[in-house]
Scaffold this motif. Structure first.
Motif, short mmCIF file in Angstrom:
data_model
loop_
_atom_site.label_atom_id
_atom_site.label_comp_id
_atom_site.label_asym_id
_atom_site.label_seq_id
_atom_site.Cartn_x
_atom_site.Cartn_y
_atom_site.Cartn_z
N ARG A 337 43.88 -11.13 69.54
CA ARG A 337 43.78 -9.60 69.90
C ARG A 337 42.18 -9.35 69.53
O ARG A 337 41.50 -9.91 68.92
CB ARG A 337 44.47 -8.98 69.00
CG ARG A 337 46.17 -9.30 69.22
CD ARG A 337 46.99 -8.55 68.37
NE ARG A 337 47.15 -6.96 68.90
CZ ARG A 337 47.78 -6.17 68.26
NH1 ARG A 337 48.62 -6.36 67.39
NH2 ARG A 337 47.65 -4.81 68.55
N GLY A 338 41.72 -8.29 70.15
CA GLY A 338 40.42 -7.65 69.95
C GLY A 338 39.26 -8.68 71.01
O GLY A 338 39.83 -9.36 71.34
N GLN A 339 38.18 -8.02 70.79
CA GLN A 339 37.08 -8.69 71.46
C GLN A 339 35.92 -9.35 70.75
O GLN A 339 35.03 -9.36 71.10
CB GLN A 339 36.39 -7.59 72.39
CG GLN A 339 37.23 -6.59 73.22
CD GLN A 339 37.97 -7.46 74.40
OE1 GLN A 339 37.46 -8.28 75.04
NE2 GLN A 339 39.29 -7.22 74.48
N GLN A 340 36.29 -9.79 69.65
CA GLN A 340 35.41 -10.43 68.55
C GLN A 340 34.75 -11.61 69.22
O GLN A 340 33.57 -11.61 69.02
CB GLN A 340 36.18 -10.97 67.32
CG GLN A 340 37.44 -11.60 67.37
CD GLN A 340 38.52 -10.88 67.52
OE1 GLN A 340 38.37 -9.57 67.46
NE2 GLN A 340 39.66 -11.35 67.40
N GLU A 341 35.65 -12.60 70.11
CA GLU A 341 34.85 -13.77 70.51
C GLU A 341 33.83 -13.25 71.82
O GLU A 341 32.78 -13.81 71.69
CB GLU A 341 35.87 -14.73 71.09
CG GLU A 341 36.75 -15.23 70.12
CD GLU A 341 37.83 -16.54 70.72
OE1 GLU A 341 37.72 -16.45 71.81
OE2 GLU A 341 38.50 -16.85 69.73
#
Length: 349
Positions: A337-341
């Motif tokens: 989940r999230g856009q960290q990559e």
């Protein structure tokens, strides 16, 4: 070579790669190696180091003026992990030292289970010590380990405070037992017999009477008789303790609990935010809008005044909520989940 293997494994090398790494370094330095180290040998060297660390900890604590225990726990994928350390002052160098006592799994995180973990660890350490040449030369009583403990360092959770209370009670019990064995040599046999009879009668009564005592299994009766013997010894130890001066009693039972500084910065930040939030009312200015989650937003829109007030009370706003949302967006604890990559790849590019 054993120390070299331990260093390599400590730095993250797998036992199967130890031989390859040593050969690569030796080839670079122009050193010829005529033998090999299997992964099994590397693992056994590490296991031997674990035993040696237990022996080292026992020897260090027993020869120090006092020791402090510390521990912490966490959970990962539903499993509870406990890590433990011991801290003391080296009598030879007068330097403070810390020894790692290992990381282990625990069935749960209750105070009683944590205490049982400490007891099992201390038993294992002393068993390893007594089976070593050092233990054969200088036997040590594991009860003295508890007596040497003068403090415990944990976090501020209620279960940790209870753990310290349980450990302190166990420490005093061990001290009275050691003291009792020492003073028994000076007590008349008749007096010992009378106390044994009195405590035996109490044990039989606690079991439910003589019929209930006779109905106990041999193992249970043996266990209770062993505990009865310890109670007799502790009785005389407690009596000798009561004859000490108040300052002597305080020194014997000295044991303090220390809480860690965890969350202190967070608490200071929360207090500052709460104070800063009063600015808008004091200056009669419009504050930042509330940013409730979807469920609370629906409750605020469709609910009554009381429901809307509750949503405002539990919802955050302003810079602190913005930081929370950015954290969820760009550094979510769930890797899926999230856009960290994408965020990392963008800045790397």
């Amino acid at each position: 070579m054993s120390l070299c293997i331990m260093d390599l494994v400590e730095e993250g090398a797998s036992p199967a790669k130890v031989d390859t790494i040593i050969r690569s370094v030796a080839k670079t330095l122009g050193v010829t190696i005529t033998d090999s180290i299997s992964s099994r040998t590397a693992r056994r060297v590490v296991q031997q180091a674990a035993v040696a660390s237990k022996i080292q900890a026992v020897d260090a604590v027993h020869h120090s003026a006092g020791a402090i225990l510390s521990g912490d726990g966490t959970s990962h994928k539903g499993l509870n992990y406990e890590s433990r350390h011991v801290h003391f002052v080296n009598p030879e160098t007068n330097e403070r030292q810390t020894l790692f006592l290992g990381l282990c799994l625990a069935p749960n995180h209750t105070s009683e289970e944590q205490l049982e973990g400490w007891v099992e660890l201390i038993d294992e350490m002393h068993e390893a010590y007594m089976e070593s040449p050092l233990g054969a030369k200088e036997p040590l009583d594991k009860r003295e380990f508890y007596v040497k403990v003068v403090g415990m360092l944990t976090d501020h959770a209620a279960d940790q405070k209870k753990l310290f209370s349980l450990f302190e009670k166990l420490k005093r019990s061990m001290e009275r037992e050691v003291r009792g064995e020492r003073v028994l040599k000076m007590v008349a046999p008749g007096e010992i017999l009378q106390i044994t009879i009195d405590l035996s009668a109490q044990a039989v009564e606690a079991a439910g009477g003589i019929a209930a005592w006779d109905a106990l299994s041999n193992e249970e009766r043996t266990r209770r008789n062993t505990e009865l013997t310890a109670d007799v010894i502790r009785h005389f130890g407690q009596r000798d303790f009561e004859n000490l001066m108040p300052e002597q009693k305080a020194e014997v039972d000295f044991c303090i609990w220390c809480g860690c500084a965890m969350h202190k910065d967070l608490n200071a930040h929360k207090g500052a935010m709460a104070k800063a939030a009063t600015y808008w009312d004091e200056k009669r200015k419009t504050p930042p809008i509330y940013l409730p989650n979807k469920d609370n937003e629906a409750a605020s829109r469709l609910g009554n005044d009381a429901e809307r007030a509750r949503v405002q009370k539990i919802s955050a706003r302003g810079g602190i909520k913005l930081c929370e949302l950015m954290g969820l967006l760009l550094k979510h604890k769930d890797s899926k989940r999230g856009q960290q990559e994408r965020h990392s790849l963008y800045f790397e590019a």
